[in-house]
Design a protein around this motif. Structure first.
Motif, mmCIF file in Angstrom:
data_model
loop_
_atom_site.group_PDB
_atom_site.id
_atom_site.type_symbol
_atom_site.label_atom_id
_atom_site.label_comp_id
_atom_site.label_asym_id
_atom_site.label_seq_id
_atom_site.Cartn_x
_atom_site.Cartn_y
_atom_site.Cartn_z
ATOM 1 N N ASP A 201 0.825 -1.215 0.000
ATOM 2 C CA ASP A 201 0.000 0.000 0.000
ATOM 3 C C ASP A 201 0.855 1.258 0.000
ATOM 4 O O ASP A 201 0.488 2.269 -0.616
ATOM 5 C CB ASP A 201 -0.925 0.001 1.227
ATOM 6 C CG ASP A 201 -2.015 -1.055 1.127
ATOM 7 O OD1 ASP A 201 -2.264 -1.542 0.003
ATOM 8 O OD2 ASP A 201 -2.599 -1.397 2.170
ATOM 9 N N ALA A 202 2.006 1.203 0.675
ATOM 10 C CA ALA A 202 2.872 2.380 0.770
ATOM 11 C C ALA A 202 3.307 2.867 -0.609
ATOM 12 O O ALA A 202 3.225 4.063 -0.921
ATOM 13 C CB ALA A 202 4.098 2.065 1.627
ATOM 14 N N LEU A 203 3.754 1.953 -1.437
ATOM 15 C CA LEU A 203 4.222 2.345 -2.768
ATOM 16 C C LEU A 203 3.059 2.815 -3.643
ATOM 17 O O LEU A 203 3.169 3.803 -4.365
ATOM 18 C CB LEU A 203 4.942 1.179 -3.440
ATOM 19 C CG LEU A 203 5.533 1.475 -4.823
ATOM 20 C CD1 LEU A 203 6.583 2.573 -4.745
ATOM 21 C CD2 LEU A 203 6.125 0.211 -5.450
ATOM 22 N N ARG A 204 1.943 2.100 -3.546
ATOM 23 C CA ARG A 204 0.791 2.483 -4.363
ATOM 24 C C ARG A 204 0.301 3.884 -3.999
ATOM 25 O O ARG A 204 -0.025 4.692 -4.868
ATOM 26 C CB ARG A 204 -0.320 1.449 -4.203
ATOM 27 C CG ARG A 204 -1.474 1.632 -5.169
ATOM 28 C CD ARG A 204 -2.311 0.380 -5.335
ATOM 29 N NE ARG A 204 -2.712 -0.181 -4.057
ATOM 30 C CZ ARG A 204 -2.318 -1.379 -3.605
ATOM 31 N NH1 ARG A 204 -1.521 -2.132 -4.355
ATOM 32 N NH2 ARG A 204 -2.733 -1.831 -2.442
ATOM 33 N N GLU B 12 7.258 4.209 6.206
ATOM 34 C CA GLU B 12 7.310 4.340 7.663
ATOM 35 C C GLU B 12 5.902 4.392 8.245
ATOM 36 O O GLU B 12 5.634 3.789 9.296
ATOM 37 C CB GLU B 12 8.096 5.596 8.030
ATOM 38 C CG GLU B 12 9.587 5.466 7.750
ATOM 39 C CD GLU B 12 10.311 6.809 7.772
ATOM 40 O OE1 GLU B 12 9.618 7.856 7.895
ATOM 41 O OE2 GLU B 12 11.547 6.823 7.654
ATOM 42 N N ALA B 13 4.997 5.092 7.568
ATOM 43 C CA ALA B 13 3.623 5.174 8.046
ATOM 44 C C ALA B 13 2.945 3.815 7.972
ATOM 45 O O ALA B 13 2.210 3.414 8.895
ATOM 46 C CB ALA B 13 2.848 6.203 7.221
ATOM 47 N N GLU B 14 3.183 3.078 6.888
ATOM 48 C CA GLU B 14 2.561 1.758 6.780
ATOM 49 C C GLU B 14 3.161 0.772 7.772
ATOM 50 O O GLU B 14 2.453 -0.091 8.311
ATOM 51 C CB GLU B 14 2.716 1.206 5.354
ATOM 52 C CG GLU B 14 1.984 -0.116 5.187
ATOM 53 C CD GLU B 14 2.038 -0.681 3.778
ATOM 54 O OE1 GLU B 14 1.669 -1.867 3.608
ATOM 55 O OE2 GLU B 14 2.443 0.043 2.848
ATOM 56 N N ALA B 15 4.472 0.878 8.032
ATOM 57 C CA ALA B 15 5.111 -0.035 8.982
ATOM 58 C C ALA B 15 4.524 0.097 10.378
ATOM 59 O O ALA B 15 4.494 -0.870 11.150
ATOM 60 C CB ALA B 15 6.621 0.229 9.014
#
Length: 443
Positions: free
Chosen positions: A305-308, A417-420
């Motif tokens: 999701d982070a990359l998308r 970082e937010a998704e982690a």
């Protein structure tokens, strides 16, 4: 085969003389080359090593600063690294040969799959004819350098590295034609023809190389044991921050040789009238930001999701700059990274649901290119962590890659970082790559 042997012999053994002869026969009158400014001078610290940049007080109006001269001056300034002069001479000769092979492949029957199809490496990838030939060209170049050929330990009778073309360990290293050769001081790793699947379509391809400092580690195959050469060499592998040199050759509208010796990035272009690589892009520096993103959007719905979310933001102009980015993707790492170096922006081949560790190999693709990008003031990460800090666990280890302009990479990292924070699986996967031995995970 009868057609290819003379071509290889002419290109490899003739070297610059073959090119010069061709130029003379064409009767092309040469004019002064378009001079690039001399690279900067000084002393820099690279991973605890002092590197003195060469000084160029004068240059020829007709040849400029050639790669050969650059390496001579570099060796004079850094006598403890004098072996690199011979190594780079061998690599540039191999690149000239491969450039000729690629350019003439449609006329010499070198396009298509090896053996008509069905020939695969240990990673299950079908081999192109040029994969096999360029592998041989680089092995010969290393062997003939006299610095990184066949060696034996003073303490053991068994050979330390490859024992010529008939080496019984060759089969272990045919995956993507990665080559290992060990000298007194350095270990070289290569991808001889990155993007080889593009050759038949005339799309840019390239050669990637990295030179590691061997340090105190010595690879010895002990007589009477079952320890394989690959296991032995793995014991000497180090993270990218142990690289002393890296670079690539790009085979496109021109043949480019871009390298770093740990003190900036220098770009050379092959002058086919005399067979010399001439400095055309001194001290390449990535801009803090670019306006181009480069990645395979066919994998979009398999991405994290982070990359998308990041790509969507820069596509729509909702990223930090408020600028709508443009997509450019070749499908050859060398071509995409070369454009990124010159124009800025971001290149990525990240992890996805199909390939949780990405597809690019750490040792001979990701690490050498990361060293180059960092030396050009850029950044290279897996999503959360610096690629140069990852310690390889095996020869063909894969890692996610996100690299390019520093501010663009920093912005992408914020999404990871937010998704982690809300996705423990993503965080654990990233951390396992940094300490695979402790985690028991092959990253």
């Amino acid at each position: 085969m009868m057609k290819t042997i003379p071509l290889v012999a002419l290109a490899f053994l003739g070297g610059a003389d073959a090119y010069a002869s061709s130029a003379r026969s064409s009767r092309v009158a040469r004019s002064a080359v378009n001079m690039a400014a001399a690279p900067k001078s000084g002393v820099v610290d690279v991973n605890g090593r002092k590197v003195v940049l060469p000084i160029f007080d004068d240059e020829c109006a007709y040849t400029g600063i050639t790669l050969t001269r650059y390496m001579i001056e570099f060796s004079r300034a850094n006598p403890e690294m004098v072996e690199l002069e011979s190594i780079m001479a061998s690599i540039q000769t191999a690149c000239k040969t491969i450039s000729t092979l690629v350019r003439r492949s449609s006329m010499t029957g070198l396009i298509g799959l090896e053996g008509g199809g069905g020939a695969v490496n240990v990673q299950g990838e079908e081999q192109k004819k040029l994969d096999v030939i360029t592998n041989d060209v680089l092995k010969n170049a290393l062997k003939f350098s006299g610095k990184m050929g066949v060696l034996a330990s003073e303490e053991e009778d068994a050979p330390v590295a490859m024992d010529g073309e008939e080496n019984k360990y060759d089969d272990a290293f045919k995956a993507k034609e990665v080559i290992f050769e060990e000298g007194n001081k350095y270990v070289a790793v290569f991808d001889p023809l990155d993007g080889s699947s593009n050759v038949d379509a005339g799309i840019p391809t390239g050669t990637i190389f990295g030179i590691f400092d061997e340090g105190d580690a010595t690879c010895i195959v002990e007589e009477g044991t079952e320890r394989s050469m690959e296991e032995c060499l793995t014991s000497t592998l180090k993270p990218g921050n142990a690289l002393v040199a890296s670079g690539y050759c790009l085979y496109s509208s021109a043949t480019h040789f871009v390298m770093t010796l740990g003190a900036g990035v220098q770009g050379f272009t092959l002058d086919e009238t005399n067979g010399e690589f001439v400095l055309t892009h001194p001290d390449i520096q990535l801009p803090p930001r670019g306006k181009i993103y480069s990645l395979n959007e066919g994998n979009r719905w398999q991405w994290d999701d982070a990359l998308r979310d990041y790509v969507t933001a820069i596509q729509t102009g909702e990223g930090e700059t408020g600028v709508q980015y443009t997509a450019r993707y070749i499908g050859s790492m060398v071509g995409d990274v070369h454009r990124t170096l010159l124009y800025g922006g971001i290149f990525a081949y990240a992890a996805d649901k199909k390939n949780v560790n990405g597809k690019l190999r750490l040792l001979y693709e990701a690490a050498p290119m990361s060293f180059l990008i960092e030396q050009a003031a850029g950044k290279a990460v897996t999503g959360l962590y610096r690629i140069m800090d990852i310690i390889p666990t095996n020869v063909h280890q894969r890692v996610p890659v996100i690299m390019g302009s520093p501010d663009d990479v920093d912005e992408a990292m914020k999404y990871y970082e937010a998704e982690a924070e809300k996705n423990p699986e993503l965080k654990a996967r990233c951390e396992a790559r940094m300490a695979p031995a402790a985690e028991g995970v092959a990253a």
